[in-house]
Design a protein around this motif. Structure first.
Motif, PDB file in Angstrom:
ATOM      1  N   THR A   1       9.491 -28.430 -25.808  1.00  0.00           N
ATOM      2  CA  THR A   1      10.881 -28.542 -25.386  1.00  0.00           C
ATOM      3  C   THR A   1      11.777 -27.517 -26.060  1.00  0.00           C
ATOM      4  O   THR A   1      12.826 -27.166 -25.544  1.00  0.00           O
TER       5      THR A   1
ATOM      6  N   TRP B   1      20.659 -27.155 -24.011  1.00  0.00           N
ATOM      7  CA  TRP B   1      19.934 -27.965 -24.990  1.00  0.00           C
ATOM      8  C   TRP B   1      20.439 -27.743 -26.406  1.00  0.00           C
ATOM      9  O   TRP B   1      20.521 -28.671 -27.195  1.00  0.00           O
TER      10      TRP B   1
ATOM     11  N   ARG C   1      22.473 -35.222 -24.353  1.00  0.00           N
ATOM     12  CA  ARG C   1      21.096 -35.084 -24.850  1.00  0.00           C
ATOM     13  C   ARG C   1      21.021 -35.553 -26.290  1.00  0.00           C
ATOM     14  O   ARG C   1      22.005 -35.525 -27.034  1.00  0.00           O
TER      15      ARG C   1
ATOM     16  N   LYS D   1      18.720 -34.526 -29.311  1.00  0.00           N
ATOM     17  CA  LYS D   1      17.705 -33.565 -29.718  1.00  0.00           C
ATOM     18  C   LYS D   1      16.634 -34.216 -30.572  1.00  0.00           C
ATOM     19  O   LYS D   1      15.459 -33.857 -30.486  1.00  0.00           O
TER      20      LYS D   1
END
Length: 123
Positions: free
Chosen positions: A27, A52, A71, A73
């Motif tokens: 990722t 991201w 998101r 992380k």
């Protein structure tokens, strides 16, 4: 990168749902994560995307103010909080990841896709 989307379901108009997308694999190489949706007989369309690293976001006009992409992380996860749902939001929702260098709504730029999760909004 492997993606798994879940959290869909049946909800009444005006209700809320939260979709989740669990990412595994490399990722760290993905620059953006996105959500798309598709209804039978129609092209898959962009819903929202997030950088991201920086967390900057972009939305399709029809969902602005109602949907929020985020998101985590640490968990390698992306979420789509959907509020004030409308019957026209009914679709199969897909999460996707891309290594593209800039924010994009073009599904062809996304390298990795999860399986879809059905969202049905009743009137």
């Amino acid at each position: 990168v492997q993606l798994q989307a879940y959290g869909g379901g049946l909800v009444q108009a005006g209700g809320s749902l939260r979709l989740s997308c669990a990412a595994s694999g490399r990722t760290v190489s993905s620059t953006y994560m996105g959500w798309f949706r598709q209804t039978p007989g129609k092209e898959r369309e962009f819903v929202a995307a997030i950088n991201w690293s920086a967390g900057s976001t972009n939305y399709q006009d029809s969902v602005k103010g109602r949907f929020t992409i985020s998101r985590d992380k640490a968990k390698n996860a992306v979420y789509l909080q959907m509020n004030s749902l409308k019957p026209e939001d009914t679709a199969v929702y897909y999460c996707a990841a891309t290594n593209f260098w800039m924010m994009t709504m073009d599904q062809n730029k996304y390298n990795y896709w999860g399986q879809g999760t059905q969202v049905t909004v009743s009137s």
